[in-house]
Design a protein around this motif. Structure first.
Motif, PDB file in Angstrom:
ATOM      1  N   SER A  92       1.820  -9.079  -3.584  1.00  0.00           N
ATOM      2  CA  SER A  92       1.128  -7.631  -4.104  1.00  0.00           C
ATOM      3  C   SER A  92       1.066  -6.704  -3.039  1.00  0.00           C
ATOM      4  CB  SER A  92      -0.360  -7.843  -4.746  1.00  0.00           C
ATOM      5  OG  SER A  92      -0.271  -8.733  -5.753  1.00  0.00           O
ATOM      6  N   ARG A  93       0.962  -7.151  -1.574  1.00  0.00           N
ATOM      7  CA  ARG A  93       0.831  -6.453  -0.456  1.00  0.00           C
ATOM      8  C   ARG A  93       2.663  -5.795  -0.083  1.00  0.00           C
ATOM      9  NH1 ARG A  93      -2.349 -10.583   1.905  1.00  0.00           N
ATOM     10  NH2 ARG A  93      -0.644 -11.409   2.648  1.00  0.00           N
ATOM     11  N   LEU A  94       3.573  -6.596  -0.637  1.00  0.00           N
ATOM     12  CA  LEU A  94       4.795  -6.159  -0.427  1.00  0.00           C
ATOM     13  C   LEU A  94       4.957  -4.915  -1.628  1.00  0.00           C
ATOM     14  CD1 LEU A  94       7.548  -6.062   0.787  1.00  0.00           C
ATOM     15  CD2 LEU A  94       8.113  -7.867  -0.729  1.00  0.00           C
ATOM     16  N   GLU A  95       4.710  -5.160  -2.765  1.00  0.00           N
ATOM     17  CA  GLU A  95       4.794  -4.121  -3.892  1.00  0.00           C
ATOM     18  C   GLU A  95       3.903  -2.999  -3.270  1.00  0.00           C
ATOM     19  OE1 GLU A  95       4.218  -3.345  -8.721  1.00  0.00           O
ATOM     20  OE2 GLU A  95       3.215  -5.116  -7.654  1.00  0.00           O
ATOM     21  N   ALA A  96       2.796  -3.003  -2.824  1.00  0.00           N
ATOM     22  CA  ALA A  96       1.792  -1.765  -2.539  1.00  0.00           C
ATOM     23  C   ALA A  96       2.527  -1.121  -1.453  1.00  0.00           C
ATOM     24  CB  ALA A  96       0.706  -2.081  -2.268  1.00  0.00           C
ATOM     25  N   GLU A  97       2.812  -1.896  -0.439  1.00  0.00           N
ATOM     26  CA  GLU A  97       3.656  -1.113   0.671  1.00  0.00           C
ATOM     27  C   GLU A  97       4.887  -0.349   0.280  1.00  0.00           C
ATOM     28  OE1 GLU A  97       4.780  -2.209   5.372  1.00  0.00           O
ATOM     29  OE2 GLU A  97       4.098  -3.814   4.283  1.00  0.00           O
ATOM     30  N   THR A  98       5.507  -1.032  -0.597  1.00  0.00           N
ATOM     31  CA  THR A  98       6.904  -0.388  -1.211  1.00  0.00           C
ATOM     32  C   THR A  98       6.642   1.005  -1.723  1.00  0.00           C
ATOM     33  OG1 THR A  98       7.885  -2.501  -1.302  1.00  0.00           O
ATOM     34  CG2 THR A  98       8.764  -0.521  -2.528  1.00  0.00           C
ATOM     35  N   GLY A  99       5.430   1.038  -2.778  1.00  0.00           N
ATOM     36  CA  GLY A  99       5.030   2.177  -3.226  1.00  0.00           C
ATOM     37  C   GLY A  99       4.683   3.217  -2.273  1.00  0.00           C
ATOM     38  N   ASP A 100       3.811   2.734  -1.145  1.00  0.00           N
ATOM     39  CA  ASP A 100       3.282   3.778  -0.346  1.00  0.00           C
ATOM     40  C   ASP A 100       4.503   4.361   0.444  1.00  0.00           C
ATOM     41  OD1 ASP A 100       0.780   3.310  -1.022  1.00  0.00           O
ATOM     42  OD2 ASP A 100       0.135   1.860   0.438  1.00  0.00           O
ATOM     43  N   GLY A 123       7.580   8.003   2.919  1.00  0.00           N
ATOM     44  CA  GLY A 123       8.720   8.203   3.790  1.00  0.00           C
ATOM     45  C   GLY A 123       8.749   7.378   5.021  1.00  0.00           C
ATOM     46  N   TYR A 124       7.520   6.493   5.024  1.00  0.00           N
ATOM     47  CA  TYR A 124       7.583   5.541   6.198  1.00  0.00           C
ATOM     48  C   TYR A 124       6.990   4.029   5.867  1.00  0.00           C
ATOM     49  CZ  TYR A 124       6.009   3.682  10.498  1.00  0.00           C
ATOM     50  OH  TYR A 124       6.037   2.765  11.607  1.00  0.00           O
ATOM     51  N   SER A 125       7.330   3.110   6.561  1.00  0.00           N
ATOM     52  CA  SER A 125       6.574   1.865   6.553  1.00  0.00           C
ATOM     53  C   SER A 125       6.946   1.048   7.871  1.00  0.00           C
ATOM     54  CB  SER A 125       7.101   0.848   5.581  1.00  0.00           C
ATOM     55  OG  SER A 125       6.636  -0.291   5.449  1.00  0.00           O
ATOM     56  N   SER A 126       5.986   0.358   8.388  1.00  0.00           N
ATOM     57  CA  SER A 126       6.135  -0.440   9.520  1.00  0.00           C
ATOM     58  C   SER A 126       7.015  -1.705   9.303  1.00  0.00           C
ATOM     59  CB  SER A 126       4.848  -0.567  10.296  1.00  0.00           C
ATOM     60  OG  SER A 126       4.143  -1.560   9.142  1.00  0.00           O
ATOM     61  N   ALA A 136      13.749   1.004   4.902  1.00  0.00           N
ATOM     62  CA  ALA A 136      15.047   1.366   4.681  1.00  0.00           C
ATOM     63  C   ALA A 136      15.120   1.267   3.169  1.00  0.00           C
ATOM     64  CB  ALA A 136      16.028   0.148   5.210  1.00  0.00           C
ATOM     65  N   PHE A 137      14.498   0.724   2.115  1.00  0.00           N
ATOM     66  CA  PHE A 137      14.499   0.808   0.740  1.00  0.00           C
ATOM     67  C   PHE A 137      14.027   2.345   0.442  1.00  0.00           C
ATOM     68  CE2 PHE A 137      12.515   0.604  -3.305  1.00  0.00           C
ATOM     69  CZ  PHE A 137      13.500  -0.012  -4.018  1.00  0.00           C
ATOM     70  N   ALA A 138      12.819   2.462   1.018  1.00  0.00           N
ATOM     71  CA  ALA A 138      12.014   3.828   0.783  1.00  0.00           C
ATOM     72  C   ALA A 138      12.897   4.904   1.124  1.00  0.00           C
ATOM     73  CB  ALA A 138      10.779   3.821   1.489  1.00  0.00           C
ATOM     74  N   HIS A 139      13.927   4.790   2.171  1.00  0.00           N
ATOM     75  CA  HIS A 139      14.570   5.865   2.522  1.00  0.00           C
ATOM     76  C   HIS A 139      15.594   5.934   1.405  1.00  0.00           C
ATOM     77  CE1 HIS A 139      17.064   8.669   4.966  1.00  0.00           C
ATOM     78  NE2 HIS A 139      18.331   7.674   4.725  1.00  0.00           N
ATOM     79  N   THR A 140      16.295   5.070   0.944  1.00  0.00           N
ATOM     80  CA  THR A 140      17.161   5.062  -0.234  1.00  0.00           C
ATOM     81  C   THR A 140      16.473   5.647  -1.340  1.00  0.00           C
ATOM     82  OG1 THR A 140      18.732   3.482   0.662  1.00  0.00           O
ATOM     83  CG2 THR A 140      18.669   3.669  -1.559  1.00  0.00           C
TER      84      THR A 140
END
Length: 304
Positions: free
Chosen positions: A81-89, A94-97, A103-107
């Motif tokens: 769930s944390r991974l999913e939420a972080e992906t959505g955010d 346009g950024y994740s730590s 990289a996925f969000a950039h694409t």
């Protein structure tokens, strides 16, 4: 640090580093995928790696890495769930730590991959996790026809649609062409997943306690051949859509399709009981020949 890297902005440097990390994830898990990915045009290659790196990270979370780390089921659910939420955010900001998520969000932002594709993927990953609280649950997770269809849509068909959005991000297609392409992308993803279900019967059953292809927990020879027929129909639908892809995506997709078609032929010839004992593979020399054949096929298309 090179001059070019020094001149780039902080976000660009971090994105480039994250994409290199995504490439390392892919190379560590699949030589066949890495080889096929190198056949993509340069403008697609990194984006497709970014998609599959996140898929692999989620796969590993639900396929045993967390178990081996001693993480209990309820914490595994929280981690996904944390991974999913972080992906959505990350898609929104346009950024994740997390470099793989970044990289996925950039694409995703470049190709228009949105929650409509991301949410079903994580739903299917969640179906692979053990129940968080039910201690007396069936040790084998069984998928009936409806559950199988839902799982394959989220775990594979939407990934095909993500890649299609990468391929078409600078292209224009008519509504009819787009319908054909989306159908082909979904069918190719489903074929890949069903082939892997047949290849991984031993591991899925013995180690992971999952029966994706039968609610009975085990397939027989008749069910095996029924799934082979399903896969061949899915591959045929996918092949029909390839001419509508951008030219710099056709070689890689054709190569992957030919490889999985050959795998299907080998799976069809292997006794069902034997599929529960070993994983079917295509020898490296045959893979090289299939990739050469794909190059010749695509080359003929360009000449005609």
């Amino acid at each position: 640090m090179t001059g070019a890297a020094h001149d780039a902005g902080a976000l660009d440097r971090y994105t480039a580093a994250s994409e290199r990390a995504a490439g390392r994830i892919i190379d560590a898990y699949s030589t066949s995928f890495g080889a096929a990915c190198r056949l993509l045009g340069p403008r697609h290659r990194t984006h497709v790696r970014n998609v599959y790196a996140l898929v692999r990270v989620a796969d590993e979370l639900v396929d045993g890495a967390t178990d081996e780390a001693g993480i209990p089921p309820e914490q595994q659910h929280l981690a996904l769930s944390r991974l999913e939420a972080e992906t959505g955010d990350a898609i929104a900001s346009g950024y994740s730590s997390n470099p793989i998520v970044h990289a996925f969000a950039h694409t995703a932002r470049a190709a228009g991959i949105d929650a409509g594709l991301v949410r079903p993927f994580f739903a299917s990953m969640r179906a692979d996790l053990p129940p968080a609280e039910c201690a007396d649950a069936d040790p084998v997770v069984r998928f009936d026809e409806r559950a199988h269809r839902t799982y394959v849509y989220g775990s594979a068909e939407v990934v095909g649609l993500m890649c299609l959005r990468v391929f078409l991000r600078d292209a224009t297609r008519t509504p009819d062409e787009l319908t054909t392409l989306e159908h082909g992308a979904r069918r190719l993803g489903a074929a890949f997943q069903n082939v892997n279900f047949l290849r991984d019967l031993a591991d899925d059953t013995e180690r992971l306690g999952r029966s994706y292809l039968s609610a009975n927990g085990r397939i027989d020879a008749e069910e095996q051949q029924r799934w082979v027929a399903v896969i061949r129909a899915q591959l045929a639908d996918a092949e029909a859509a390839i001419p509508l892809l951008p030219r710099d995506a056709r070689l890689a997709v054709t190569s992957a399709l030919l490889l999985f078609s050959r795998l299907t032929d080998r799976l069809a010839r292997t006794p069902a009981a034997e599929l529960y004992e070993r994983r079917i593979r295509v020898p490296a020399a045959q893979k090289a020949w299939l990739f050469t054949r794909a190059a010749l096929d695509v080359g003929r298309e360009r000449v005609s």
